[in-house]
Design a protein around this motif. Structure first.
Motif, PDB file in Angstrom:
ATOM      1  N   ASN A 121      26.517  60.895   4.014  1.00 25.11           N
ATOM      2  CA  ASN A 121      25.562  61.306   2.990  1.00 25.11           C
ATOM      3  C   ASN A 121      26.291  61.629   1.684  1.00 25.11           C
ATOM      4  N   GLN A 122      27.402  62.347   1.788  1.00 23.72           N
ATOM      5  CA  GLN A 122      28.190  62.683   0.601  1.00 23.72           C
ATOM      6  C   GLN A 122      28.707  61.413  -0.076  1.00 23.72           C
ATOM      7  N   LYS A 123      29.145  60.443   0.717  1.00 20.16           N
ATOM      8  CA  LYS A 123      29.621  59.167   0.170  1.00 20.16           C
ATOM      9  C   LYS A 123      28.501  58.447  -0.581  1.00 20.16           C
ATOM     10  N   SER A 124      27.319  58.448   0.002  1.00 23.12           N
ATOM     11  CA  SER A 124      26.180  57.796  -0.641  1.00 23.12           C
ATOM     12  C   SER A 124      25.855  58.437  -1.989  1.00 23.12           C
ATOM     13  N   ILE A 125      25.888  59.747  -2.028  1.00 27.25           N
ATOM     14  CA  ILE A 125      25.617  60.469  -3.282  1.00 27.25           C
ATOM     15  C   ILE A 125      26.680  60.130  -4.324  1.00 27.25           C
ATOM     16  N   ARG A 127      28.662  57.521  -4.446  1.00 28.10           N
ATOM     17  CA  ARG A 127      28.549  56.124  -4.888  1.00 28.10           C
ATOM     18  C   ARG A 127      27.505  55.999  -5.992  1.00 28.10           C
ATOM     19  N   SER A 128      26.402  56.720  -5.841  1.00 31.58           N
ATOM     20  CA  SER A 128      25.363  56.699  -6.872  1.00 31.58           C
ATOM     21  C   SER A 128      25.871  57.272  -8.187  1.00 31.58           C
ATOM     22  N   VAL A 129      26.629  58.355  -8.117  1.00 37.34           N
ATOM     23  CA  VAL A 129      27.215  58.945  -9.326  1.00 37.34           C
ATOM     24  C   VAL A 129      28.172  57.949  -9.964  1.00 37.34           C
ATOM     25  N   ARG A 130      29.033  57.348  -9.147  1.00 39.66           N
ATOM     26  CA  ARG A 130      29.978  56.359  -9.657  1.00 39.66           C
ATOM     27  C   ARG A 130      29.253  55.176 -10.302  1.00 39.66           C
ATOM     28  N   ASN A 131      28.195  54.700  -9.649  1.00 41.23           N
ATOM     29  CA  ASN A 131      27.421  53.575 -10.199  1.00 41.23           C
ATOM     30  C   ASN A 131      26.761  53.942 -11.524  1.00 41.23           C
ATOM     31  N   SER A 132      26.318  55.166 -11.635  1.00 41.25           N
ATOM     32  CA  SER A 132      25.728  55.631 -12.901  1.00 41.25           C
ATOM     33  C   SER A 132      26.769  55.659 -14.008  1.00 41.25           C
ATOM     34  N   LEU A 162      36.879  53.576 -11.663  1.00 36.67           N
ATOM     35  CA  LEU A 162      35.615  53.811 -10.958  1.00 36.67           C
ATOM     36  C   LEU A 162      35.422  52.841  -9.801  1.00 36.67           C
ATOM     37  N   ARG A 163      35.772  51.574 -10.010  1.00 38.14           N
ATOM     38  CA  ARG A 163      35.611  50.573  -8.944  1.00 38.14           C
ATOM     39  C   ARG A 163      36.541  50.864  -7.759  1.00 38.14           C
ATOM     40  N   SER A 164      37.753  51.307  -8.042  1.00 34.54           N
ATOM     41  CA  SER A 164      38.707  51.570  -6.958  1.00 34.54           C
ATOM     42  C   SER A 164      38.585  52.998  -6.405  1.00 34.54           C
ATOM     43  N   TYR A 165      37.734  53.792  -7.002  1.00 29.32           N
ATOM     44  CA  TYR A 165      37.529  55.195  -6.593  1.00 29.32           C
ATOM     45  C   TYR A 165      37.198  55.301  -5.105  1.00 29.32           C
ATOM     46  N   LEU A 173      35.673  63.556  -1.023  1.00 29.74           N
ATOM     47  CA  LEU A 173      35.901  64.999  -1.135  1.00 29.74           C
ATOM     48  C   LEU A 173      36.016  65.467  -2.584  1.00 29.74           C
ATOM     49  N   SER A 174      36.017  64.529  -3.524  1.00 29.25           N
ATOM     50  CA  SER A 174      36.035  64.912  -4.944  1.00 29.25           C
ATOM     51  C   SER A 174      35.114  63.988  -5.732  1.00 29.25           C
TER      52      SER A 174
END
Length: 186
Positions: A121-125, A127-132, A162-165, A173-174
């Protein structure tokens, strides 16, 4: 005048034993007893366990499950169900109450926090932040956007970050950082 009584057994409308009652001897017909509605002179078997109830179908006594009167929790979605007398408790339910205020939990022999589901769930959230953040910087790399070439190069590097994040260990975790924060760290 003392009334003579005889033990009888009260049943509910579904045929389940409710308990013992007294039938009173009829004053007009000695030897005959007046039964309360739903009662019978039918003695039940002596032994049955917790979560069991006695049922009489008109011919024989049966021991049926009794999980009524308390909540049971679904092992997957934690929904609450109240069983009725005679209803079987299937393996999808437990009487153990789920953890309070914890969205990610699973049932093994007790309720435990599902760390894998929590991390997903944290990863999904994130990923959305990164995509934004990627979407916000799209305009800066367009060929006709009025921006100095060195700054445009910084945006390209930031977008690569961002892509390699998500490819680093424990990336979830961050939080991904903004362009300004990333630029100040360079």
């Amino acid at each position: 005048m003392q009334l003579n009584t005889k033990s009888a057994y009260q049943f509910d409308l579904d045929g389940f034993l409710v308990g013992k009652v007294n039938a009173i001897e009829s004053p007009k017909e000695p030897g005959n007893y007046v039964l309360p509605n739903g009662a019978r002179f039918l003695e039940p078997p002596p032994d049955f366990n917790t979560n069991e109830c006695l049922f009489h179908d008109g011919i024989v006594w049966m021991i049926k499950p009794d999980f009524s009167g308390k909540p049971y929790y679904h092992r997957k979605d934690r929904s609450v169900k109240y069983f009725v007398k005679g209803e079987e408790l299937d393996g999808n339910y437990t009487s153990i109450e789920p953890l309070q205020n914890e969205r990610f939990q699973k049932f093994t022999s007790t309720w435990v926090i599902d760390e894998d589901a929590k991390a997903e769930n944290q990863k999904s959230i994130l990923r959305s932040v990164r995509n934004s953040l990627l979407l916000e910087t799209d305009k800066y790399i367009l060929p006709d956007y009025p921006l100095d070439a060195s700054i445009k190069e910084k945006y390209l590097e930031y977008r690569q970050y961002l892509r390699s994040y998500t490819e680093t260990d424990n990336w979830h975790l961050s939080d991904p950082i903004s362009f300004e924060a990333w630029k100040s760290n360079k």
